[in-house]
Write a protein that holds these residues in place. Structure first.
Motif, PDB file in Angstrom:
ATOM      1  N   ARG A  11      -5.215  -8.395   1.332  1.00  0.00           N
ATOM      2  CA  ARG A  11      -5.616  -7.481   0.263  1.00  0.00           C
ATOM      3  C   ARG A  11      -6.118  -8.238  -0.957  1.00  0.00           C
ATOM      4  O   ARG A  11      -5.706  -9.374  -1.226  1.00  0.00           O
ATOM      5  CB  ARG A  11      -4.466  -6.550  -0.120  1.00  0.00           C
ATOM      6  N   ASN A  24      -4.995   5.285  -2.571  1.00  0.00           N
ATOM      7  CA  ASN A  24      -5.643   5.297  -1.265  1.00  0.00           C
ATOM      8  C   ASN A  24      -6.349   6.625  -1.083  1.00  0.00           C
ATOM      9  O   ASN A  24      -5.720   7.684  -1.143  1.00  0.00           O
ATOM     10  CB  ASN A  24      -4.614   5.100  -0.146  1.00  0.00           C
ATOM     11  N   THR A  40     -13.980  -2.179   0.822  1.00  0.00           N
ATOM     12  CA  THR A  40     -13.164  -1.286   0.014  1.00  0.00           C
ATOM     13  C   THR A  40     -13.571   0.160   0.248  1.00  0.00           C
ATOM     14  O   THR A  40     -14.557   0.452   0.928  1.00  0.00           O
ATOM     15  CB  THR A  40     -13.262  -1.656  -1.478  1.00  0.00           C
ATOM     16  N   ASN A  85      -7.317  -0.587  -2.883  1.00  0.00           N
ATOM     17  CA  ASN A  85      -7.547  -0.496  -1.441  1.00  0.00           C
ATOM     18  C   ASN A  85      -8.802  -1.301  -1.118  1.00  0.00           C
ATOM     19  O   ASN A  85      -9.906  -0.772  -1.017  1.00  0.00           O
ATOM     20  CB  ASN A  85      -7.719   0.963  -1.013  1.00  0.00           C
ATOM     21  N   ALA A 102       0.816  -1.219   0.000  1.00  0.00           N
ATOM     22  CA  ALA A 102       0.000   0.000   0.000  1.00  0.00           C
ATOM     23  C   ALA A 102       0.847   1.266   0.000  1.00  0.00           C
ATOM     24  O   ALA A 102       0.415   2.304  -0.511  1.00  0.00           O
ATOM     25  CB  ALA A 102      -0.927  -0.004   1.212  1.00  0.00           C
ATOM     26  N   VAL A 125      -5.234   2.057   4.907  1.00  0.00           N
ATOM     27  CA  VAL A 125      -4.646   1.300   3.813  1.00  0.00           C
ATOM     28  C   VAL A 125      -5.026  -0.176   3.945  1.00  0.00           C
ATOM     29  O   VAL A 125      -5.816  -0.550   4.813  1.00  0.00           O
ATOM     30  CB  VAL A 125      -3.114   1.464   3.809  1.00  0.00           C
ATOM     31  N   THR A 126      -4.444  -0.993   3.113  1.00  0.00           N
ATOM     32  CA  THR A 126      -4.779  -2.414   3.070  1.00  0.00           C
ATOM     33  C   THR A 126      -3.575  -3.245   3.500  1.00  0.00           C
ATOM     34  O   THR A 126      -2.466  -3.028   3.014  1.00  0.00           O
ATOM     35  CB  THR A 126      -5.190  -2.814   1.641  1.00  0.00           C
TER      36      THR A 126
END
Length: 299
Positions: free
Chosen positions: A113, A101, A141, A126, A92, A107-108
């Protein structure tokens, strides 16, 4: 018993929203000290606590007790939520992914993810897999940005998702929260995917769009559930609004399809509450125990 159930879950959303407000930064306004973001979602020295399930017949009494003394017990339960998630999020924060993002501090994680097709510069979105009754039942998401509109539909197509649940407005408090990613009429092209509006169904608090996706000669149907009555940093005025929305969605969702995609402005607050409400009801519907697993559903 639906009203107290919703109010219990909504407390966690309010607390999360209050803490999230100070961290809201649009993708162009990422933290001034970007290298010091290792503390995202991090809170050391958190002990795990046991929170037993609540019998449905006692749930109203339980909520009233939790709300006493200015929500004192709710606050204690909220503080028990695990946040020691010192988990890698290297993908990310790569320079070519940062603009994908919506918020620099949401974030992921690498381990959960959603990975799109393509090379490392094209495979990030994301979005994270979330377990429900089954593993990877959902994808959480963010509201798409102009940069990620095509990626959103790539994900829908590659994951073979049938249902998209949107629990944010496009604009809230005069601030953009989500860029529009579906056509008002006719067909719009997102990358190599044609998205056509087939039908609109309008209800008191939500709208359902039936969409046709077409790529390389293959056609698929997607239903887009747009809940319009969820205020920013708050909860719907009446719990029956979101419960009716959830009931309609569950009635028409195709279980054999891919993960249910759920998004608010980011990939956290409202998504989390929706997952919690849906999971609580699914557990009740799937068992004969007549118990509400509030804390476990959130964790």
């Amino acid at each position: 018993m639906q009203r107290p159930l919703f109010f219990n879950a909504s407390h966690f959303l309010r607390r999360a929203s209050e803490q999230h407000e100070d961290k809201d930064k649009e993708m162009k306004g990422v933290s001034k000290d970007e290298d010091n973001q290792e503390g995202i979602y991090l809170n050391e020295n958190v002990e795990e606590n046991v929170h037993p399930p609540v019998p449905i017949a006692e749930f109203e009494h339980y909520v009233n007790e939790m709300k006493a003394n200015e929500n004192y017990e709710f606050q204690k339960e909220y503080d028990d939520l695990p946040s020691n998630t010192n988990t890698a999020w290297e993908v990310a924060k790569k320079p070519f992914n940062k603009q994908k993002n919506r918020y620099g501090n949401i974030v992921t994680y690498d381990h959960c993810r959603v990975v799109l097709s393509g090379d490392e510069k094209d495979d990030y979105i994301n979005a994270s897999y979330i377990d429900g009754i089954k593993e990877n039942s959902y994808i959480a998401t963010q509201g798409p940005t102009l940069v990620t509109l095509n990626d959103m539909w790539r994900m829908v197509w590659e994951q073979r998702s049938y249902s998209i649940v949107m629990v944010t407005s496009l604009v809230e408090l005069r601030k953009p929260k989500c860029d529009k990613y579906w056509p008002d009429e006719g067909t719009e092209k997102y990358g190599d995917i044609d998205v056509t509006l087939m039908k609109i169904e309008e209800f008191a608090y939500y709208i359902i769009h039936t969409l046709q996706l077409k790529k390389d000669g293959e056609e698929r149907e997607v239903r887009h559930y747009f809940f319009q009555s969820w205020p920013d940093h708050g909860v719907p005025k009446y719990p029956t609004q979101i419960l009716a929305f959830r009931r309609h969605f569950r009635t028409h969702h195709m279980e054999q399809s891919g993960p249910i995609i759920v998004h608010c402005r980011s990939d956290s607050d409202k998504n989390s509450l929706y997952f919690c409400i849906n999971k609580v009801f699914l557990v009740i519907e799937a068992t004969t125990r007549n118990l509400i697993l509030v804390y476990k559903s959130i964790v």
